[in-house]
Motif scaffolding. Structure first.
Motif, PDB file in Angstrom:
ATOM      1  N   ALA A 101       3.072  13.354   9.514  1.00  0.00           N
ATOM      2  CA  ALA A 101       2.883  12.009   8.974  1.00  0.00           C
ATOM      3  C   ALA A 101       1.551  11.431   9.435  1.00  0.00           C
ATOM      4  CB  ALA A 101       4.041  11.111   9.404  1.00  0.00           C
ATOM      5  N   ALA A 102       1.199  11.688  10.697  1.00  0.00           N
ATOM      6  CA  ALA A 102      -0.076  11.204  11.234  1.00  0.00           C
ATOM      7  C   ALA A 102      -1.263  11.855  10.527  1.00  0.00           C
ATOM      8  CB  ALA A 102      -0.141  11.472  12.733  1.00  0.00           C
ATOM      9  N   LYS A 103      -1.066  13.073  10.040  1.00  0.00           N
ATOM     10  CA  LYS A 103      -2.132  13.776   9.327  1.00  0.00           C
ATOM     11  C   LYS A 103      -2.253  13.347   7.863  1.00  0.00           C
ATOM     12  CE  LYS A 103      -1.617  17.991  12.112  1.00  0.00           C
ATOM     13  NZ  LYS A 103      -1.197  19.422  12.086  1.00  0.00           N
ATOM     14  N   GLY A 104      -1.350  12.492   7.426  1.00  0.00           N
ATOM     15  CA  GLY A 104      -1.386  12.034   6.042  1.00  0.00           C
ATOM     16  C   GLY A 104      -0.559  12.878   5.100  1.00  0.00           C
ATOM     17  N   ASN A 105       0.316  13.697   5.650  1.00  0.00           N
ATOM     18  CA  ASN A 105       1.149  14.555   4.805  1.00  0.00           C
ATOM     19  C   ASN A 105       2.462  13.894   4.401  1.00  0.00           C
ATOM     20  OD1 ASN A 105      -0.664  16.705   4.741  1.00  0.00           O
ATOM     21  ND2 ASN A 105       0.070  17.488   6.713  1.00  0.00           N
ATOM     22  N   LYS A 106       2.543  12.586   4.609  1.00  0.00           N
ATOM     23  CA  LYS A 106       3.649  11.811   4.072  1.00  0.00           C
ATOM     24  C   LYS A 106       3.044  10.643   3.299  1.00  0.00           C
ATOM     25  CE  LYS A 106       7.918   9.439   5.330  1.00  0.00           C
ATOM     26  NZ  LYS A 106       8.686   8.739   6.377  1.00  0.00           N
ATOM     27  N   PRO A 107       2.476  10.957   2.117  1.00  0.00           N
ATOM     28  CA  PRO A 107       1.730   9.935   1.379  1.00  0.00           C
ATOM     29  C   PRO A 107       2.600   8.809   0.839  1.00  0.00           C
ATOM     30  CG  PRO A 107       2.038  11.903   0.040  1.00  0.00           C
ATOM     31  CD  PRO A 107       2.520  12.249   1.423  1.00  0.00           C
ATOM     32  N   SER A 108       3.879   9.068   0.639  1.00  0.00           N
ATOM     33  CA  SER A 108       4.779   8.021   0.147  1.00  0.00           C
ATOM     34  C   SER A 108       6.014   7.984   1.030  1.00  0.00           C
ATOM     35  CB  SER A 108       5.155   8.297  -1.315  1.00  0.00           C
ATOM     36  OG  SER A 108       5.761   9.576  -1.453  1.00  0.00           O
ATOM     37  N   SER A 109       7.181   8.018   0.435  1.00  0.00           N
ATOM     38  CA  SER A 109       8.410   7.982   1.219  1.00  0.00           C
ATOM     39  C   SER A 109       8.909   9.372   1.575  1.00  0.00           C
ATOM     40  CB  SER A 109       9.507   7.235   0.452  1.00  0.00           C
ATOM     41  OG  SER A 109       9.790   7.898  -0.765  1.00  0.00           O
ATOM     42  N   THR A 110       8.243  10.402   1.089  1.00  0.00           N
ATOM     43  CA  THR A 110       8.657  11.779   1.350  1.00  0.00           C
ATOM     44  C   THR A 110       7.483  12.608   1.846  1.00  0.00           C
ATOM     45  OG1 THR A 110       8.241  12.394  -0.957  1.00  0.00           O
ATOM     46  CG2 THR A 110      10.474  11.707  -0.401  1.00  0.00           C
ATOM     47  N   PHE A 111       7.798  13.698   2.519  1.00  0.00           N
ATOM     48  CA  PHE A 111       6.767  14.597   3.026  1.00  0.00           C
ATOM     49  C   PHE A 111       6.346  15.582   1.938  1.00  0.00           C
ATOM     50  CE2 PHE A 111       8.610  13.151   6.987  1.00  0.00           C
ATOM     51  CZ  PHE A 111       7.527  13.116   7.854  1.00  0.00           C
ATOM     52  N   ARG A 112       5.168  16.142   2.124  1.00  0.00           N
ATOM     53  CA  ARG A 112       4.736  17.228   1.251  1.00  0.00           C
ATOM     54  C   ARG A 112       5.580  18.468   1.543  1.00  0.00           C
ATOM     55  NH1 ARG A 112      -0.064  15.511  -0.968  1.00  0.00           N
ATOM     56  NH2 ARG A 112      -1.293  14.027   0.269  1.00  0.00           N
ATOM     57  N   ALA A 113       5.707  19.334   0.545  1.00  0.00           N
ATOM     58  CA  ALA A 113       6.526  20.534   0.689  1.00  0.00           C
ATOM     59  C   ALA A 113       6.046  21.400   1.850  1.00  0.00           C
ATOM     60  CB  ALA A 113       6.523  21.333  -0.613  1.00  0.00           C
ATOM     61  N   GLY A 114       4.743  21.425   2.085  1.00  0.00           N
ATOM     62  CA  GLY A 114       4.190  22.243   3.153  1.00  0.00           C
ATOM     63  C   GLY A 114       4.660  21.823   4.535  1.00  0.00           C
ATOM     64  N   SER A 115       5.024  20.553   4.687  1.00  0.00           N
ATOM     65  CA  SER A 115       5.490  20.070   5.987  1.00  0.00           C
ATOM     66  C   SER A 115       6.834  20.685   6.341  1.00  0.00           C
ATOM     67  CB  SER A 115       5.593  18.542   5.964  1.00  0.00           C
ATOM     68  OG  SER A 115       4.329  17.946   5.740  1.00  0.00           O
ATOM     69  N   PHE A 116       7.736  20.752   5.379  1.00  0.00           N
ATOM     70  CA  PHE A 116       9.042  21.371   5.621  1.00  0.00           C
ATOM     71  C   PHE A 116       8.886  22.868   5.871  1.00  0.00           C
ATOM     72  CE2 PHE A 116      11.737  18.032   3.163  1.00  0.00           C
ATOM     73  CZ  PHE A 116      11.347  17.086   4.090  1.00  0.00           C
ATOM     74  N   ALA A 117       7.949  23.483   5.149  1.00  0.00           N
ATOM     75  CA  ALA A 117       7.703  24.912   5.340  1.00  0.00           C
ATOM     76  C   ALA A 117       7.186  25.185   6.752  1.00  0.00           C
ATOM     77  CB  ALA A 117       6.708  25.415   4.301  1.00  0.00           C
ATOM     78  N   LEU A 118       6.344  24.280   7.262  1.00  0.00           N
ATOM     79  CA  LEU A 118       5.808  24.434   8.613  1.00  0.00           C
ATOM     80  C   LEU A 118       6.928  24.323   9.653  1.00  0.00           C
ATOM     81  CD1 LEU A 118       3.446  24.675  10.577  1.00  0.00           C
ATOM     82  CD2 LEU A 118       3.155  22.188  10.421  1.00  0.00           C
ATOM     83  N   VAL A 119       7.822  23.357   9.469  1.00  0.00           N
ATOM     84  CA  VAL A 119       8.948  23.207  10.394  1.00  0.00           C
ATOM     85  C   VAL A 119       9.804  24.461  10.397  1.00  0.00           C
ATOM     86  CG1 VAL A 119      11.070  21.940  10.864  1.00  0.00           C
ATOM     87  CG2 VAL A 119       9.018  20.699  10.180  1.00  0.00           C
ATOM     88  N   ALA A 120      10.108  24.970   9.202  1.00  0.00           N
ATOM     89  CA  ALA A 120      10.939  26.176   9.094  1.00  0.00           C
ATOM     90  C   ALA A 120      10.266  27.370   9.769  1.00  0.00           C
ATOM     91  CB  ALA A 120      11.203  26.486   7.619  1.00  0.00           C
ATOM     92  N   LYS A 121       8.961  27.479   9.601  1.00  0.00           N
ATOM     93  CA  LYS A 121       8.218  28.584  10.193  1.00  0.00           C
ATOM     94  C   LYS A 121       8.242  28.521  11.721  1.00  0.00           C
ATOM     95  CE  LYS A 121       3.571  30.602  10.358  1.00  0.00           C
ATOM     96  NZ  LYS A 121       2.167  30.464   9.871  1.00  0.00           N
ATOM     97  N   GLU A 122       8.031  27.332  12.277  1.00  0.00           N
ATOM     98  CA  GLU A 122       8.001  27.174  13.730  1.00  0.00           C
ATOM     99  C   GLU A 122       9.378  27.410  14.351  1.00  0.00           C
ATOM    100  OE1 GLU A 122       5.434  26.740  15.770  1.00  0.00           O
ATOM    101  OE2 GLU A 122       4.131  26.981  14.026  1.00  0.00           O
ATOM    102  N   ILE A 123      10.412  26.926  13.694  1.00  0.00           N
ATOM    103  CA  ILE A 123      11.763  27.136  14.227  1.00  0.00           C
ATOM    104  C   ILE A 123      12.131  28.618  14.187  1.00  0.00           C
ATOM    105  CG2 ILE A 123      14.219  26.736  13.742  1.00  0.00           C
ATOM    106  CD1 ILE A 123      13.524  23.895  12.982  1.00  0.00           C
ATOM    107  N   THR A 124      11.757  29.280  13.112  1.00  0.00           N
ATOM    108  CA  THR A 124      12.018  30.718  13.006  1.00  0.00           C
ATOM    109  C   THR A 124      11.322  31.472  14.128  1.00  0.00           C
ATOM    110  OG1 THR A 124      12.278  30.591  10.602  1.00  0.00           O
ATOM    111  CG2 THR A 124      11.767  32.751  11.544  1.00  0.00           C
ATOM    112  N   ALA A 125      10.074  31.099  14.403  1.00  0.00           N
ATOM    113  CA  ALA A 125       9.298  31.793  15.427  1.00  0.00           C
ATOM    114  C   ALA A 125       9.797  31.488  16.837  1.00  0.00           C
ATOM    115  CB  ALA A 125       7.828  31.406  15.298  1.00  0.00           C
ATOM    116  N   GLN A 126      10.169  30.238  17.087  1.00  0.00           N
ATOM    117  CA  GLN A 126      10.538  29.834  18.438  1.00  0.00           C
ATOM    118  C   GLN A 126      11.964  30.222  18.828  1.00  0.00           C
ATOM    119  OE1 GLN A 126       8.670  28.416  20.854  1.00  0.00           O
ATOM    120  NE2 GLN A 126       6.860  28.563  19.556  1.00  0.00           N
ATOM    121  N   PHE A 127      12.865  30.225  17.866  1.00  0.00           N
ATOM    122  CA  PHE A 127      14.274  30.419  18.194  1.00  0.00           C
ATOM    123  C   PHE A 127      14.847  31.733  17.669  1.00  0.00           C
ATOM    124  CE2 PHE A 127      13.473  25.870  18.207  1.00  0.00           C
ATOM    125  CZ  PHE A 127      14.012  25.498  19.426  1.00  0.00           C
ATOM    126  N   GLY A 128      14.023  32.504  16.973  1.00  0.00           N
ATOM    127  CA  GLY A 128      14.477  33.813  16.522  1.00  0.00           C
ATOM    128  C   GLY A 128      15.576  33.783  15.480  1.00  0.00           C
TER     129      GLY A 128
END
Length: 227
Positions: free
Chosen positions: A32-59
């Motif tokens: 959101a601080a980077k501007g990836n929440k231009p309105s009331s919702t996040f860009r699709a890439g933001s959810f993809a980033l969360v999914a990627k990090e959780i997959t990597a960190q928690f296996g």
């Protein structure tokens, strides 16, 4: 083999652990601080980033759709928190980020809504992050709803002309063309005040509605002459 894949792909089988929840909120706060929440919702890439990090960190295999589903849960939680804060008998501790109430009020609320116990007299973890991640969603939705409610109240009022003229003047509020800038500014100010009075139109007497309608008619005529 196919059953195993089906199990992995089903969001119902994905369990959100507290550390995953924390990571999701922190990443989305940064997004959101980077501007990836231009309105009331996040860009699709933001959810993809969360999914990627959780997959990597928690296996575990996390998909963006899981994040989307989790966001719906967070929005529901946020609405409950805001409802309790506004409810009679409840207070708010800004320093502790906690909804407060006395023992009697607590018992009555928990008896009626058992799941609300986790929000009462306990610090709401990551409250500041929730404000950024889902708080804006609720605020936006609330504004849209209030506007519709106002419009419906006017349409359902005894004076049917009120809704039509208020709608016309709401459009005129954004018109700034014309040579007489000072006069136009004064007129827009009058329209804005009339629009604010329209919020209480449904509770006013018929005589007040009629008077408001006559005033708005005069404003519309004045605007047409100016243009």
């Amino acid at each position: 083999m196919s059953k195993g894949k089906e199990k992995v792909s089903s969001s119902k089988q994905f369990r959100w652990l507290p550390p995953m929840h924390e990571m999701m909120l922190k990443i989305l706060t940064q997004e959101a601080a980077k501007g990836n929440k231009p309105s009331s919702t996040f860009r699709a890439g933001s959810f993809a980033l969360v999914a990627k990090e959780i997959t990597a960190q928690f296996g575990v295999e996390c998909h963006p759709s899981y994040v989307d589903n989790r966001m719906r849960t967070l929005r529901s939680m946020w609405r409950t928190i805001q409802t309790l804060r506004k409810k009679s008998g409840f207070g708010w501790d800004e320093n502790l980020k906690m909804i407060t109430c006395d023992a009697k009020t607590y018992q009555e609320e928990v008896m009626a809504h058992r799941k609300h116990a986790k929000y009462l007299n306990k610090k709401i973890e990551f409250y500041d992050e929730l404000v950024i991640v889902v708080g804006m969603d609720t605020a936006t939705s609330g504004f849209s709803k209030s506007y519709v409610d106002i419009e419906n109240e006017l349409e359902n009022g005894d004076n049917g002309d009120s809704a039509e003229f208020v709608a016309d003047n709401l459009k005129e509020c954004v018109v700034e063309k014309g040579k007489n800038a000072n006069e136009s500014s004064t007129t827009r100010s009058g329209i804005f005040k009339s629009c604010k009075r329209g919020r209480a139109a449904s509770n006013a007497d018929d005589s007040v509605l009629t008077d408001l309608s006559d005033q708005l008619k005069e404003i519309v005529v004045a605007l047409k002459e100016i243009n």
